[in-house]
Design an enzyme around this catalytic site. Sequence first.
Site, PDB file in Angstrom:
ATOM      1  N   HIS A   1       0.822  -1.211   0.000  1.00 58.59           N
ATOM      2  CA  HIS A   1       0.000   0.000   0.000  1.00 58.59           C
ATOM      3  C   HIS A   1       0.860   1.267   0.000  1.00 58.59           C
ATOM      4  CE1 HIS A   1      -4.175   0.846  -0.118  1.00 58.59           C
ATOM      5  NE2 HIS A   1      -4.410   1.102   1.150  1.00 58.59           N
TER       6      HIS A   1
ATOM      7  N   TYR B   1      -3.049   9.118   6.585  1.00 58.25           N
ATOM      8  CA  TYR B   1      -3.374   7.720   6.310  1.00 58.25           C
ATOM      9  C   TYR B   1      -4.139   7.669   4.991  1.00 58.25           C
ATOM     10  CZ  TYR B   1      -1.513   6.423  10.803  1.00 58.25           C
ATOM     11  OH  TYR B   1      -0.661   6.244  11.857  1.00 58.25           O
TER      12      TYR B   1
END
EC number: 3.1.1.29
Length: 186
Positions: free
Chosen positions: A19, A64
């Site tokens: 990710h 995030y």
Amino acid sequence: MKWIVGLGNPGTTYQGTRHNIGFMAVDAFAKRHGINITQSKCKALIGEGNVAGTKVVLIKPMTYMNLSGESVRGFMDYYKADLADMIVVYDDLDTECGRIRLRYQGSAGGHNGIKSIIAHTGTQVFNRVRMGISRPQPGMNIADYVLANFPRSEGDQVKAMIEDTCDSLEFALKNPFDQTMAKFNR
């Protein structure tokens, strides 16, 4: 001014994960061009430099992944930045590991970072470099998969993909994005 947004998650826990390939690519681009990404602004780490006569801002959202659009919107508002000058670099499950795919518009395709950017900008039209991480084996949890490190067996593919991404970004700074897509979408 061109601005390149690498998507990932902050903190050492996520370094090297699938990710975070967007962060890895932006870091490699920064290293290649001597740009320090250390300034904290707009809920992101930012680095500014000059590449081939073009002012470039590198951005790593610190919100995030799922809230990446907050940094993008904050940067746009603070710098009066044009969305047409942005390139977002991120991981893509639907692209084979080691390959990159470029596009200038489209849906989020299930990617929460892209969903957030679309929600905060109000458009699906922006330049993207999707970096392939492949799909997990059937039955494997996708969240566990994307938050896992790349296996050593994919190391050479990942390094080559990061280099291809940096090359595509350099090309995109000097050429229209449709020409960049034609050259790097193989």
